[in-house]
Design a protein around this motif. Sequence first.
Motif, PDB file in Angstrom:
ATOM      1  N   HIS A  19       0.835  -1.199   0.000  1.00 38.54           N
ATOM      2  CA  HIS A  19       0.000   0.000   0.000  1.00 38.54           C
ATOM      3  C   HIS A  19       0.873   1.252   0.000  1.00 38.54           C
ATOM      4  CE1 HIS A  19      -2.355   3.207   1.977  1.00 38.54           C
ATOM      5  NE2 HIS A  19      -3.380   2.700   1.315  1.00 38.54           N
ATOM      6  N   ALA A  20       1.882   1.262   0.880  1.00 37.55           N
ATOM      7  CA  ALA A  20       2.770   2.426   0.983  1.00 37.55           C
ATOM      8  C   ALA A  20       3.566   2.646  -0.303  1.00 37.55           C
ATOM      9  CB  ALA A  20       3.722   2.249   2.162  1.00 37.55           C
ATOM     10  N   LEU A  21       4.045   1.563  -0.926  1.00 36.98           N
ATOM     11  CA  LEU A  21       4.797   1.687  -2.186  1.00 36.98           C
ATOM     12  C   LEU A  21       3.946   2.337  -3.278  1.00 36.98           C
ATOM     13  CD1 LEU A  21       6.640  -1.741  -2.515  1.00 36.98           C
ATOM     14  CD2 LEU A  21       7.717   0.501  -2.509  1.00 36.98           C
ATOM     15  N   VAL A  22       2.723   1.854  -3.415  1.00 34.83           N
ATOM     16  CA  VAL A  22       1.838   2.369  -4.468  1.00 34.83           C
ATOM     17  C   VAL A  22       1.368   3.783  -4.122  1.00 34.83           C
ATOM     18  CG1 VAL A  22      -0.362   1.996  -5.658  1.00 34.83           C
ATOM     19  CG2 VAL A  22       1.167   0.065  -5.227  1.00 34.83           C
ATOM     20  N   ALA A  23       1.017   4.015  -2.861  1.00 36.17           N
ATOM     21  CA  ALA A  23       0.536   5.339  -2.444  1.00 36.17           C
ATOM     22  C   ALA A  23       1.614   6.404  -2.621  1.00 36.17           C
ATOM     23  CB  ALA A  23       0.064   5.295  -0.993  1.00 36.17           C
TER      24      ALA A  23
END
Length: 128
Positions: free
Chosen positions: A77-81
């Motif tokens: 989630h953090a990578l994509v966000a």
Amino acid sequence: MEGASVWKVGGKIFAIWSDWKGIPAVSFKCSDMAYQMLSEQPGLAPAPYLARAKWIQLHDTGALSETDLFAYIRAAHALVAAKLTRNPAGTGAGVRHLRISMRAKPLPRMGPVGRPVGEPPAGSKVIS
């Protein structure tokens, strides 16, 4: 039951849960280092069609603990966000906080056009 749940942030996919022919699998985006480490572990493999984008598929539920799996999904989630722009003009697609819980209600079964089955198309009127 066959189907899939797709998890997105800002319209971009960061994880997919599927149950194809009764075989559960979870695929998620990961960092370059995590991709190399996880792709060598038993029960995990590069995700079909998504490996070049550094996605891993967990096909043996015993390969990772629940805690580790949730940590990798949060990291996905953090990578994509991190690659999203901040709330593009009026789209409401800004980054939101991710909270994963095993007690969450199951996601609705999705139809072929991405709406929950039985839900009318957006903007349509229901006539009684």
